[in-house]
Design an enzyme around this catalytic site. Structure first.
Site, short mmCIF file in Angstrom:
data_model
loop_
_atom_site.label_atom_id
_atom_site.label_comp_id
_atom_site.label_asym_id
_atom_site.label_seq_id
_atom_site.Cartn_x
_atom_site.Cartn_y
_atom_site.Cartn_z
N ASP A 246 0.83 -1.21 0.00
CA ASP A 246 0.00 0.00 0.00
C ASP A 246 0.86 1.26 0.00
OD1 ASP A 246 -2.26 -1.54 0.03
OD2 ASP A 246 -2.72 -1.21 2.15
N ASP A 259 0.17 -0.37 5.93
CA ASP A 259 -0.97 -1.10 5.37
C ASP A 259 -2.25 -0.43 5.86
OD1 ASP A 259 -1.90 -3.09 3.72
OD2 ASP A 259 -2.06 -4.58 5.30
N LYS A 261 -6.16 -0.34 6.33
CA LYS A 261 -7.27 -1.27 6.43
C LYS A 261 -8.55 -0.51 6.77
CE LYS A 261 -4.82 -4.97 5.75
NZ LYS A 261 -4.96 -5.75 4.49
#
Length: 340
Positions: A246, A259, A261
Protein backbone atom coordinates in the site's frame (compact mmCIF):
# COMPACT_ATOMS: atom_id res chain seq x y z
CA UNK A 1 -19.63 -50.82 101.40
CA UNK A 2 -22.85 -52.57 100.38
CA UNK A 3 -21.35 -53.58 97.02
CA UNK A 4 -18.27 -55.07 98.71
CA UNK A 5 -20.42 -57.22 101.03
CA UNK A 6 -22.46 -58.35 98.06
CA UNK A 7 -19.36 -59.48 96.18
CA UNK A 8 -17.98 -61.23 99.23
CA UNK A 9 -21.17 -63.25 99.60
CA UNK A 10 -21.10 -64.24 95.90
CA UNK A 11 -17.62 -65.58 96.26
CA UNK A 12 -18.61 -67.90 99.10
CA UNK A 13 -20.42 -71.20 98.83
CA UNK A 14 -23.66 -71.27 96.88
CA UNK A 15 -25.62 -72.21 99.99
CA UNK A 16 -24.79 -68.94 101.61
CA UNK A 17 -26.21 -66.96 98.66
CA UNK A 18 -29.84 -67.62 99.71
CA UNK A 19 -29.33 -65.74 102.94
CA UNK A 20 -28.90 -62.53 100.98
CA UNK A 21 -32.38 -62.66 99.58
CA UNK A 22 -34.23 -63.68 102.71
CA UNK A 23 -36.88 -61.19 103.61
CA UNK A 24 -35.88 -60.69 107.24
CA UNK A 25 -32.27 -59.97 106.25
CA UNK A 26 -33.33 -57.50 103.63
CA UNK A 27 -35.72 -55.79 105.98
CA UNK A 28 -33.20 -55.48 108.80
CA UNK A 29 -30.00 -54.75 106.93
CA UNK A 30 -31.32 -53.00 103.77
CA UNK A 31 -34.76 -51.67 104.54
CA UNK A 32 -34.65 -49.22 101.64
CA UNK A 33 -32.70 -51.26 99.09
CA UNK A 34 -34.08 -53.55 96.39
CA UNK A 35 -32.70 -55.26 93.35
CA UNK A 36 -34.14 -54.96 89.85
CA UNK A 37 -33.17 -56.52 86.54
CA UNK A 38 -34.48 -53.69 84.34
CA UNK A 39 -33.89 -49.93 84.13
CA UNK A 40 -36.33 -47.44 85.45
CA UNK A 41 -38.95 -46.34 82.90
CA UNK A 42 -40.34 -42.87 82.83
CA UNK A 43 -43.68 -42.25 81.27
CA UNK A 44 -43.42 -39.91 78.31
CA UNK A 45 -46.03 -38.67 75.95
CA UNK A 46 -45.83 -40.66 72.74
CA UNK A 47 -44.82 -38.55 69.71
CA UNK A 48 -47.23 -38.40 66.84
CA UNK A 49 -45.77 -39.62 63.55
CA UNK A 50 -47.06 -37.40 60.76
CA UNK A 51 -46.56 -40.19 58.24
CA UNK A 52 -49.16 -42.32 60.02
CA UNK A 53 -51.80 -39.74 59.12
CA UNK A 54 -51.12 -40.07 55.39
CA UNK A 55 -53.70 -41.91 53.36
CA UNK A 56 -51.71 -45.09 52.73
CA UNK A 57 -54.21 -46.50 50.26
CA UNK A 58 -54.17 -43.34 48.15
CA UNK A 59 -50.41 -43.34 47.64
CA UNK A 60 -49.90 -47.11 47.64
CA UNK A 61 -49.14 -47.31 43.90
CA UNK A 62 -46.69 -44.42 44.08
CA UNK A 63 -44.79 -45.92 46.99
CA UNK A 64 -44.68 -49.28 45.25
CA UNK A 65 -43.32 -47.77 42.01
CA UNK A 66 -40.55 -45.98 43.89
CA UNK A 67 -39.53 -48.81 46.19
CA UNK A 68 -39.72 -51.48 43.50
CA UNK A 69 -37.44 -49.59 41.02
CA UNK A 70 -34.03 -51.15 40.84
CA UNK A 71 -30.86 -49.58 39.43
CA UNK A 72 -27.64 -51.24 38.54
CA UNK A 73 -25.11 -51.18 41.33
CA UNK A 74 -22.46 -48.52 40.79
CA UNK A 75 -18.81 -49.00 41.54
CA UNK A 76 -15.93 -46.49 41.46
CA UNK A 77 -14.99 -47.86 38.05
CA UNK A 78 -18.46 -47.35 36.57
CA UNK A 79 -18.65 -43.82 38.03
CA UNK A 80 -15.31 -42.88 36.43
CA UNK A 81 -16.47 -44.39 33.15
CA UNK A 82 -19.68 -42.35 33.27
CA UNK A 83 -17.75 -39.15 34.10
CA UNK A 84 -15.40 -39.73 31.18
CA UNK A 85 -18.38 -40.15 28.88
CA UNK A 86 -20.11 -36.98 30.10
CA UNK A 87 -17.21 -34.63 30.81
CA UNK A 88 -14.21 -36.16 29.08
CA UNK A 89 -11.06 -37.63 30.61
CA UNK A 90 -9.79 -36.30 33.91
CA UNK A 91 -7.49 -33.33 33.36
CA UNK A 92 -4.75 -33.75 35.91
CA UNK A 93 -2.72 -30.70 36.86
CA UNK A 94 0.63 -30.68 35.18
CA UNK A 95 3.32 -28.01 35.16
CA UNK A 96 3.16 -25.92 31.98
CA UNK A 97 5.37 -27.26 29.26
CA UNK A 98 6.89 -24.80 26.85
CA UNK A 99 5.90 -25.51 23.29
CA UNK A 100 8.73 -26.35 20.98
CA UNK A 101 9.74 -23.42 18.84
CA UNK A 102 9.51 -24.35 15.19
CA UNK A 103 12.29 -23.27 12.90
CA UNK A 104 11.54 -22.34 9.29
CA UNK A 105 13.00 -24.75 6.76
CA UNK A 106 14.19 -21.98 4.47
CA UNK A 107 15.28 -19.28 6.88
CA UNK A 108 16.20 -15.97 5.30
CA UNK A 109 16.94 -12.84 7.36
CA UNK A 110 14.42 -10.02 7.33
CA UNK A 111 17.14 -7.47 6.65
CA UNK A 112 19.23 -8.22 3.58
CA UNK A 113 22.91 -8.11 4.58
CA UNK A 114 24.03 -8.13 0.93
CA UNK A 115 21.95 -5.19 -0.22
CA UNK A 116 23.92 -2.04 -0.93
CA UNK A 117 22.20 1.21 -0.17
CA UNK A 118 23.41 4.18 -2.27
CA UNK A 119 24.57 7.20 -0.34
CA UNK A 120 22.23 9.38 -2.39
CA UNK A 121 18.82 8.07 -3.22
CA UNK A 122 17.02 8.73 -6.46
CA UNK A 123 16.66 12.41 -7.23
CA UNK A 124 13.00 11.99 -8.09
CA UNK A 125 10.65 13.02 -5.30
CA UNK A 126 7.82 10.93 -6.72
CA UNK A 127 7.03 7.71 -4.86
CA UNK A 128 7.85 4.46 -6.63
CA UNK A 129 4.92 2.67 -8.25
CA UNK A 130 5.83 -0.64 -9.89
CA UNK A 131 3.02 -2.50 -11.63
CA UNK A 132 2.25 -6.03 -10.54
CA UNK A 133 3.20 -8.53 -13.25
CA UNK A 134 1.54 -11.87 -13.80
CA UNK A 135 3.91 -14.65 -12.83
CA UNK A 136 3.75 -18.14 -11.39
CA UNK A 137 4.86 -16.83 -8.01
CA UNK A 138 2.16 -16.98 -5.33
CA UNK A 139 1.03 -13.74 -3.73
CA UNK A 140 1.23 -13.01 -0.02
CA UNK A 141 -2.57 -12.87 0.16
CA UNK A 142 -2.96 -16.26 -1.49
CA UNK A 143 -0.41 -17.91 0.80
CA UNK A 144 -2.09 -16.57 3.93
CA UNK A 145 -5.56 -17.59 2.72
CA UNK A 146 -4.51 -21.17 1.98
CA UNK A 147 -2.68 -21.65 5.28
CA UNK A 148 -5.30 -20.35 7.69
CA UNK A 149 -5.76 -22.33 10.88
CA UNK A 150 -8.91 -24.49 11.25
CA UNK A 151 -10.13 -22.03 13.89
CA UNK A 152 -9.78 -19.09 11.48
CA UNK A 153 -11.58 -21.03 8.74
CA UNK A 154 -14.39 -21.92 11.17
CA UNK A 155 -15.01 -18.32 12.29
CA UNK A 156 -14.77 -16.99 8.75
CA UNK A 157 -17.27 -19.53 7.47
CA UNK A 158 -19.62 -18.90 10.41
CA UNK A 159 -19.55 -15.15 9.70
CA UNK A 160 -20.21 -15.81 6.02
CA UNK A 161 -23.20 -18.06 6.74
CA UNK A 162 -24.60 -15.54 9.20
CA UNK A 163 -24.37 -12.75 6.61
CA UNK A 164 -25.98 -14.93 3.93
CA UNK A 165 -28.80 -15.74 6.31
CA UNK A 166 -29.40 -12.03 6.93
CA UNK A 167 -28.80 -10.68 3.41
CA UNK A 168 -29.33 -13.67 1.16
CA UNK A 169 -26.75 -14.92 -1.35
CA UNK A 170 -27.26 -12.03 -3.76
CA UNK A 171 -27.25 -9.50 -0.93
CA UNK A 172 -24.02 -10.93 0.49
CA UNK A 173 -22.36 -10.82 -2.93
CA UNK A 174 -23.37 -7.17 -3.27
CA UNK A 175 -22.10 -6.47 0.26
CA UNK A 176 -18.64 -7.92 -0.41
CA UNK A 177 -18.47 -6.13 -3.76
CA UNK A 178 -19.16 -2.81 -2.04
CA UNK A 179 -16.48 -3.53 0.58
CA UNK A 180 -13.84 -4.05 -2.12
CA UNK A 181 -15.01 -0.95 -3.95
CA UNK A 182 -14.81 1.16 -0.80
CA UNK A 183 -11.29 -0.13 -0.17
CA UNK A 184 -10.18 0.77 -3.69
CA UNK A 185 -11.71 4.25 -3.47
CA UNK A 186 -10.12 4.80 -0.05
CA UNK A 187 -6.66 3.80 -1.30
CA UNK A 188 -7.08 5.97 -4.40
CA UNK A 189 -7.98 8.97 -2.21
CA UNK A 190 -4.92 8.40 -0.02
CA UNK A 191 -2.73 8.14 -3.11
CA UNK A 192 -4.00 11.48 -4.41
CA UNK A 193 -3.33 13.03 -1.00
CA UNK A 194 0.28 11.78 -0.90
CA UNK A 195 1.03 12.70 -4.51
CA UNK A 196 -0.30 16.25 -4.24
CA UNK A 197 0.59 16.65 -0.56
CA UNK A 198 -2.79 18.27 -0.12
CA UNK A 199 -6.14 17.30 1.29
CA UNK A 200 -8.41 15.01 -0.66
CA UNK A 201 -10.43 16.50 -3.47
CA UNK A 202 -13.86 17.92 -2.77
CA UNK A 203 -15.51 15.00 -4.61
CA UNK A 204 -13.62 12.49 -2.47
CA UNK A 205 -14.45 14.28 0.77
CA UNK A 206 -18.14 14.33 -0.15
CA UNK A 207 -18.24 10.70 -1.30
CA UNK A 208 -20.39 8.97 1.31
CA UNK A 209 -18.62 5.64 0.68
CA UNK A 210 -15.21 6.90 1.86
CA UNK A 211 -15.75 10.24 3.61
CA UNK A 212 -15.88 8.52 7.00
CA UNK A 213 -12.63 6.62 6.35
CA UNK A 214 -10.82 9.83 5.31
CA UNK A 215 -11.99 11.63 8.43
CA UNK A 216 -10.88 8.65 10.49
CA UNK A 217 -7.22 8.77 9.36
CA UNK A 218 -6.63 12.54 9.50
CA UNK A 219 -4.71 12.38 12.80
CA UNK A 220 -2.48 9.59 11.40
CA UNK A 221 -1.70 11.41 8.14
CA UNK A 222 -0.14 14.26 10.15
CA UNK A 223 2.61 11.85 11.29
CA UNK A 224 3.31 10.41 7.80
CA UNK A 225 6.07 11.93 5.67
CA UNK A 226 8.63 11.16 2.92
CA UNK A 227 6.51 8.69 0.98
CA UNK A 228 8.78 6.34 -1.01
CA UNK A 229 6.30 3.92 -2.60
CA UNK A 230 2.55 3.77 -3.31
CA UNK A 231 0.58 0.74 -4.51
CA UNK A 232 3.85 -0.78 -5.68
CA UNK A 233 4.67 -4.41 -6.45
CA UNK A 234 7.35 -6.17 -4.41
CA UNK A 235 9.02 -9.52 -4.98
CA UNK A 236 11.20 -11.69 -2.77
CA UNK A 237 13.80 -12.97 -5.18
CA UNK A 238 15.05 -15.73 -2.85
CA UNK A 239 11.78 -17.07 -1.39
CA UNK A 240 9.84 -16.54 -4.62
CA UNK A 241 6.67 -14.73 -3.59
CA UNK A 242 5.23 -11.34 -4.45
CA UNK A 243 2.77 -8.75 -3.23
CA UNK A 244 1.41 -5.23 -3.61
CA UNK A 245 2.46 -2.75 -0.94
CA UNK A 246 0.00 0.00 0.00
CA UNK A 247 2.58 2.53 1.11
CA UNK A 248 6.19 2.93 2.23
CA UNK A 249 6.79 6.13 4.17
CA UNK A 250 8.11 7.53 7.42
CA UNK A 251 5.79 7.42 10.41
CA UNK A 252 7.04 9.62 13.23
CA UNK A 253 10.52 9.47 11.75
CA UNK A 254 10.64 5.66 11.23
CA UNK A 255 10.55 4.22 7.71
CA UNK A 256 7.63 1.76 7.62
CA UNK A 257 5.60 -0.45 5.35
CA UNK A 258 2.13 1.00 5.90
CA UNK A 259 -0.97 -1.10 5.37
CA UNK A 260 -4.29 0.77 5.26
CA UNK A 261 -7.27 -1.27 6.43
CA UNK A 262 -10.98 -0.42 6.58
CA UNK A 263 -13.32 -1.76 9.21
CA UNK A 264 -16.85 -1.31 10.50
CA UNK A 265 -15.90 -2.68 13.92
CA UNK A 266 -13.24 -1.29 16.27
CA UNK A 267 -9.85 -3.01 16.29
CA UNK A 268 -7.94 -1.32 19.10
CA UNK A 269 -5.26 -4.01 19.45
CA UNK A 270 -2.82 -5.55 17.02
CA UNK A 271 -4.20 -9.03 17.74
CA UNK A 272 -7.56 -7.86 16.36
CA UNK A 273 -6.00 -7.52 12.90
CA UNK A 274 -5.56 -11.31 12.52
CA UNK A 275 -2.99 -12.08 9.77
CA UNK A 276 -2.27 -8.46 8.80
CA UNK A 277 1.02 -8.32 10.79
CA UNK A 278 2.24 -11.39 8.85
CA UNK A 279 1.34 -9.61 5.62
CA UNK A 280 3.29 -6.51 6.61
CA UNK A 281 6.32 -8.59 7.64
CA UNK A 282 6.19 -10.42 4.30
CA UNK A 283 6.18 -7.10 2.42
CA UNK A 284 9.10 -5.79 4.48
CA UNK A 285 11.17 -8.89 3.70
CA UNK A 286 10.26 -8.65 0.01
CA UNK A 287 11.28 -4.98 -0.25
CA UNK A 288 14.60 -5.70 1.46
CA UNK A 289 15.37 -8.48 -1.06
CA UNK A 290 13.98 -6.72 -4.14
CA UNK A 291 16.63 -5.05 -6.32
CA UNK A 292 14.12 -2.46 -7.52
CA UNK A 293 14.19 -0.71 -4.15
CA UNK A 294 17.32 1.12 -3.08
CA UNK A 295 16.38 1.15 0.62
CA UNK A 296 15.57 -1.28 3.41
CA UNK A 297 12.71 -1.23 5.92
CA UNK A 298 12.66 -2.57 9.47
CA UNK A 299 9.31 -1.29 10.84
CA UNK A 300 5.64 -1.66 9.96
CA UNK A 301 2.38 0.18 10.54
CA UNK A 302 -1.20 -1.09 10.27
CA UNK A 303 -3.81 1.67 10.21
CA UNK A 304 -7.42 0.62 10.78
CA UNK A 305 -9.83 3.27 9.49
CA UNK A 306 -13.51 3.32 10.42
CA UNK A 307 -16.51 4.05 8.23
CA UNK A 308 -18.27 6.09 10.93
CA UNK A 309 -15.35 8.54 11.05
CA UNK A 310 -14.12 7.63 14.54
CA UNK A 311 -10.32 8.04 14.99
CA UNK A 312 -8.35 5.27 13.28
CA UNK A 313 -6.19 2.90 15.31
CA UNK A 314 -2.52 2.94 14.19
CA UNK A 315 -0.65 -0.23 15.20
CA UNK A 316 3.10 0.34 15.04
CA UNK A 317 5.42 -2.65 14.65
CA UNK A 318 8.99 -2.08 15.83
CA UNK A 319 11.96 -4.08 14.45
CA UNK A 320 11.73 -6.76 17.16
CA UNK A 321 8.01 -7.29 16.56
CA UNK A 322 8.55 -7.38 12.80
CA UNK A 323 11.22 -10.07 13.27
CA UNK A 324 8.79 -12.20 15.30
CA UNK A 325 6.10 -11.97 12.63
CA UNK A 326 8.70 -12.58 9.93
CA UNK A 327 9.50 -15.98 11.47
CA UNK A 328 5.78 -16.79 11.64
CA UNK A 329 5.42 -15.78 8.01
CA UNK A 330 8.27 -18.11 6.99
CA UNK A 331 6.49 -21.00 8.73
CA UNK A 332 3.29 -20.24 6.82
CA UNK A 333 5.32 -20.09 3.62
CA UNK A 334 6.80 -23.52 4.42
CA UNK A 335 3.31 -24.88 5.01
CA UNK A 336 2.10 -23.51 1.67
CA UNK A 337 5.12 -24.98 -0.14
CA UNK A 338 4.54 -28.42 1.43
CA UNK A 339 0.87 -28.40 0.35
CA UNK A 340 1.65 -27.43 -3.19
Amino acid sequence: LVRMKFLQLLSRKPGKLGMLFQIPFCQKQFPYLCLATSTCLYSKKKKVNSYEQVDQEKYKNLVYSVTSYKTSAQTPETILEEDNLLYGPLDKHRPPVKAETKTPKNWVPLINPNKRIPLLNSESNLPMKISLQKTKMPSVTRILQQTMSPQQVFYLERWKQKMIQELGKDGFAEYTKNLFLQGELFHAALESIFLSEEMATKEQREDVAISGYLSSVQHVLKDVSEVKALESAVQHETLQYLGLVDCVAKYRGQLCVIDWKTSEKPKPFLKNTFDNPLQVAAYIGAINHDANYDFQVSCGLIVVAYKNGSPAHPHFMDPDLCSQYWNKWLLRLDEYTDRN
